[in-house]
Scaffold this active site. Structure first.
Site, PDB file in Angstrom:
ATOM      1  N   ASN A  18     -50.453 -18.970 -68.637  1.00  0.00           N
ATOM      2  CA  ASN A  18     -49.656 -17.760 -68.805  1.00  0.00           C
ATOM      3  C   ASN A  18     -50.546 -16.542 -68.611  1.00  0.00           C
ATOM      4  OD1 ASN A  18     -47.571 -16.003 -69.455  1.00  0.00           O
ATOM      5  ND2 ASN A  18     -47.939 -16.147 -71.641  1.00  0.00           N
ATOM      6  N   SER A  75     -44.266 -18.177 -64.658  1.00  0.00           N
ATOM      7  CA  SER A  75     -44.136 -17.380 -63.450  1.00  0.00           C
ATOM      8  C   SER A  75     -43.158 -16.249 -63.714  1.00  0.00           C
ATOM      9  CB  SER A  75     -43.675 -18.279 -62.293  1.00  0.00           C
ATOM     10  OG  SER A  75     -43.660 -17.541 -61.077  1.00  0.00           O
ATOM     11  N   TYR A  89     -47.835  -8.329 -57.654  1.00  0.00           N
ATOM     12  CA  TYR A  89     -47.259  -9.194 -58.676  1.00  0.00           C
ATOM     13  C   TYR A  89     -46.346 -10.241 -58.048  1.00  0.00           C
ATOM     14  CZ  TYR A  89     -45.130 -10.641 -63.075  1.00  0.00           C
ATOM     15  OH  TYR A  89     -44.696 -11.381 -64.144  1.00  0.00           O
ATOM     16  N   LYS A  93     -47.368 -14.259 -58.236  1.00  0.00           N
ATOM     17  CA  LYS A  93     -46.508 -15.221 -58.925  1.00  0.00           C
ATOM     18  C   LYS A  93     -45.920 -16.232 -57.941  1.00  0.00           C
ATOM     19  CE  LYS A  93     -47.260 -14.013 -63.113  1.00  0.00           C
ATOM     20  NZ  LYS A  93     -47.869 -14.939 -64.067  1.00  0.00           N
TER      21      LYS A  93
END
Length: 107
Positions: A18, A75, A89, A93
Site C-alpha cells: 500500500n 491500487s 499517479y 497505479k
C-alpha cells in the site's frame, strides 16, 4: 522485519502493498519544474519500485505458507481511468496492476 515475523510466528501468510503519493500533478505537457522528469521518477520510486524489494523478500515465505500466502496490492480506479492532471499517479497505479497480474500468473 520479515525474518522476525517468520521466526516469531513460524510463517508469513500475507503481504499488503500500500504505497502511494499523488504529487506531482498537472498537465503532462506542462513546463513546470514540479512536473520535471525527476519528479515523475521519484513518484514511481514510491508508488511502484518500492514494492519490488518487499515482494521479492516475502514471496518464498508466502509460497511456503501452510495457509496459502496472499499478496494484497492496493491500487486505484485511476489505474484504469483517466483522472485529469494525475498522469504520474494514473500510470504508476496501472503499473501496480500489471505487476499484480504478473505475480498472479507466476504462482
Amino acid at each position: 522485519a520479515l525474518a522476525t515475523a517468520a521466526h516469531t510466528f513460524g510463517h508469513i501468510d500475507a503481504l499488503v502493498l500500500n504505497a502511494g503519493v499523488l504529487e506531482p500533478t498537472g498537465p503532462v505537457a506542462s513546463a513546470s519544474p514540479a512536473l520535471a522528469l525527476d519528479a515523475w521518477k521519484h513518484h514511481f520510486d514510491v508508488n511502484f519500485f518500492s514494492l519490488i524489494p518487499a515482494l521479492r523478500a516475502v514471496l518464498p515465505a508466502l509460497r511456503a505458507s501452510p495457509h496459502g500466502g496472499r499478496v494484497v496490492f492496493v491500487s486505484s480506479g485511476s489505474a484504469t481511468g483517466n483522472t485529469y492532471g494525475w498522469a504520474p499517479y494514473n500510470a504508476s497505479k496501472a503499473a501496480v496492476n500489471s505487476l499484480c497480474r504478473c505475480v498472479a500468473r507466476a504462482s
